[in-house]
Motif scaffolding. Structure first.
Motif, PDB file in Angstrom:
ATOM      1  N   HIS A   7       0.830  -1.211   0.000  1.00  0.00           N
ATOM      2  CA  HIS A   7       0.000   0.000   0.000  1.00  0.00           C
ATOM      3  C   HIS A   7       0.863   1.258   0.000  1.00  0.00           C
ATOM      4  O   HIS A   7       0.590   2.211  -0.743  1.00  0.00           O
ATOM      5  N   HIS A  14      -8.752   5.314  -5.406  1.00  0.00           N
ATOM      6  CA  HIS A  14      -7.583   4.982  -4.590  1.00  0.00           C
ATOM      7  C   HIS A  14      -7.648   5.476  -3.150  1.00  0.00           C
ATOM      8  O   HIS A  14      -6.805   5.086  -2.337  1.00  0.00           O
ATOM      9  N   SER A  24      -9.536  -3.355   5.962  1.00  0.00           N
ATOM     10  CA  SER A  24      -9.162  -2.866   4.634  1.00  0.00           C
ATOM     11  C   SER A  24      -7.649  -2.907   4.465  1.00  0.00           C
ATOM     12  O   SER A  24      -6.892  -2.635   5.394  1.00  0.00           O
ATOM     13  N   ARG A  78      -5.816  -2.383   0.718  1.00  0.00           N
ATOM     14  CA  ARG A  78      -5.385  -1.420  -0.285  1.00  0.00           C
ATOM     15  C   ARG A  78      -6.330  -1.464  -1.475  1.00  0.00           C
ATOM     16  O   ARG A  78      -7.062  -2.438  -1.658  1.00  0.00           O
ATOM     17  N   PRO A  79      -6.351  -0.421  -2.297  1.00  0.00           N
ATOM     18  CA  PRO A  79      -7.239  -0.410  -3.454  1.00  0.00           C
ATOM     19  C   PRO A  79      -6.803  -1.397  -4.529  1.00  0.00           C
ATOM     20  O   PRO A  79      -5.602  -1.611  -4.742  1.00  0.00           O
ATOM     21  N   TYR A 136     -11.697  -2.778  -3.277  1.00  0.00           N
ATOM     22  CA  TYR A 136     -10.585  -2.838  -2.328  1.00  0.00           C
ATOM     23  C   TYR A 136     -10.298  -4.282  -1.954  1.00  0.00           C
ATOM     24  O   TYR A 136     -11.179  -5.152  -2.013  1.00  0.00           O
TER      25      TYR A 136
END
Length: 234
Positions: free
Chosen positions: A78, A112, A143, A145-146, A154
């Motif tokens: 990330h 993002h 969560s 990272r995108p 995600y």
């Protein structure tokens, strides 16, 4: 990737870990310049320092003191992903980020920046069959990272299976104490299951058969030329 964007690679600066690539690069007319013993490439070392600073900034402010291994891996990914998506002060372009130059990807807040790393969420699931009255419709997740797709999805760490899942819908919630305790317990369990010499959370060398290298045997003498190679790592 570079050729697709119209770049021609002529030089590669690296340490001796990449010396074994020389026979592959020579036919491509790419010159490999490696460092001497105890020498470093300043540009690379400076980038590594920035990445470490970003990781430390997160770890020291996150309410969970120890992170599971999978979260550490995705935290590094990330940090690198977001650094590549932002314009660098001393970069080659004052208006374009490295990701824009190399990949053609531009930073988009709707794709993002929808979630912070480590956010506790209830991710929306689609169980099969859809008409089941017992299967849960949401999952506990953290969560990561995108994904980077157009839908703004995600990656999440599912706290039920400890697998990484990809989702497009979720509900953010404050991190409850029992979830923080669960993450800490997972990290502690991973540490206790390792051999004693692996419990210091450091990186280690591996042989081609993925066995841990604890000392240099006669057959391991070639590793002296490439001291930074984690051979056989998954």
């Amino acid at each position: 990737v570079y050729t697709a964007r119209g770049f021609t690679i002529e030089w590669i600066l690296s340490d001796r870990a990449f010396e074994h690539l020389r026979p592959v690069l020579t036919p491509l007319n790419i010159r490999l310049n490696t460092t001497a013993a105890n020498e470093h490439v300043p540009e690379i070392e400076r980038c590594i320092r920035v990445i470490k600073e970003r990781v430390r900034a997160f770890v020291t402010t996150y309410p969970v003191p120890r992170l599971p291994t999978i979260m550490k891996i995705h935290l590094l990914q990330h940090v690198v992903q977001m650094l590549n998506l932002t314009v660098q002060p001393n970069g080659v372009s004052p208006i374009h980020s490295p990701a824009t130059i190399i990949l053609g990807t531009k930073l988009d807040a709707d794709i993002h920046c929808r979630l912070e790393f480590g956010t506790y969420c209830q991710v929306h699931d689609e169980p099969s069959p859809l008409n089941s009255i017992t299967a849960p419709r949401t999952l506990d997740a953290i969560s990561l990272r995108p994904i980077g797709n157009a839908q703004g999805g995600y990656y999440f760490l599912c706290l039920t299976t400890w697998h990484v899942i990809a989702r497009r819908q979720w509900t953010c919630l404050p991190l409850p104490q029992h979830i923080a305790d669960l993450l800490s317990a997972k990290a502690a369990d991973e540490s206790s299951s390792r051999p004693q010499y692996l419990r210091d959370d450091l990186f280690h060398f591996r042989r081609a058969d993925k066995s841990i290298l604890t000392s240099l045997d006669t057959d391991d003498s070639h590793l002296l030329l490439y001291p930074f190679v984690d051979e056989g790592a998954a």
